[in-house]
Design a protein around this motif. Structure first.
Motif, mmCIF file in Angstrom:
data_model
loop_
_atom_site.group_PDB
_atom_site.id
_atom_site.type_symbol
_atom_site.label_atom_id
_atom_site.label_comp_id
_atom_site.label_asym_id
_atom_site.label_seq_id
_atom_site.Cartn_x
_atom_site.Cartn_y
_atom_site.Cartn_z
ATOM 1 N N PHE A 221 0.829 -1.207 0.000
ATOM 2 C CA PHE A 221 0.000 0.000 0.000
ATOM 3 C C PHE A 221 0.866 1.261 0.000
ATOM 4 O O PHE A 221 0.663 2.158 -0.815
ATOM 5 N N THR A 222 1.839 1.338 0.895
ATOM 6 C CA THR A 222 2.666 2.541 0.971
ATOM 7 C C THR A 222 3.535 2.707 -0.269
ATOM 8 O O THR A 222 3.787 3.833 -0.705
ATOM 9 N N ALA A 223 3.964 1.606 -0.886
ATOM 10 C CA ALA A 223 4.719 1.703 -2.134
ATOM 11 C C ALA A 223 3.844 2.257 -3.238
ATOM 12 O O ALA A 223 4.277 3.104 -4.025
ATOM 13 N N ALA B 48 4.060 6.019 -5.183
ATOM 14 C CA ALA B 48 4.253 6.059 -6.635
ATOM 15 C C ALA B 48 3.227 6.944 -7.326
ATOM 16 O O ALA B 48 3.384 7.279 -8.485
ATOM 17 N N VAL B 49 2.162 7.311 -6.621
ATOM 18 C CA VAL B 49 1.087 8.109 -7.237
ATOM 19 C C VAL B 49 1.435 9.576 -7.206
ATOM 20 O O VAL B 49 1.997 10.116 -6.354
#
Length: 61
Positions: free
Chosen positions: A54-56, A60-61
């Motif tokens: 989730f944090t990756a 990336a967004v």
């Protein structure tokens, strides 16, 4: 819910509306997430693997 030790996200705003996400990472098998405006409200419980994914994705967004 006292087993979780929550901290506010560094990405949370400091405005008067209190729009904050709190995360607890002190339990090795569970990452808990909650809305700081509702400390006794529902928790989102994730595995460390899911939290990392989730944090990756968010980063990336």
């Amino acid at each position: 819910m006292s087993e979780f030790e929550f901290t506010k996200s560094t990405y949370s705003s400091g405005d008067a509306h209190g729009e904050c996400v709190e995360v607890a990472r002190n339990i090795p098998t569970t990452i808990a997430v909650r809305d700081s405006k509702e400390p006794n409200g529902p928790l989102l419980r994730l595995t460390p693997t899911t939290w990392s994914a989730f944090t990756a994705h968010v980063g990336a967004v």
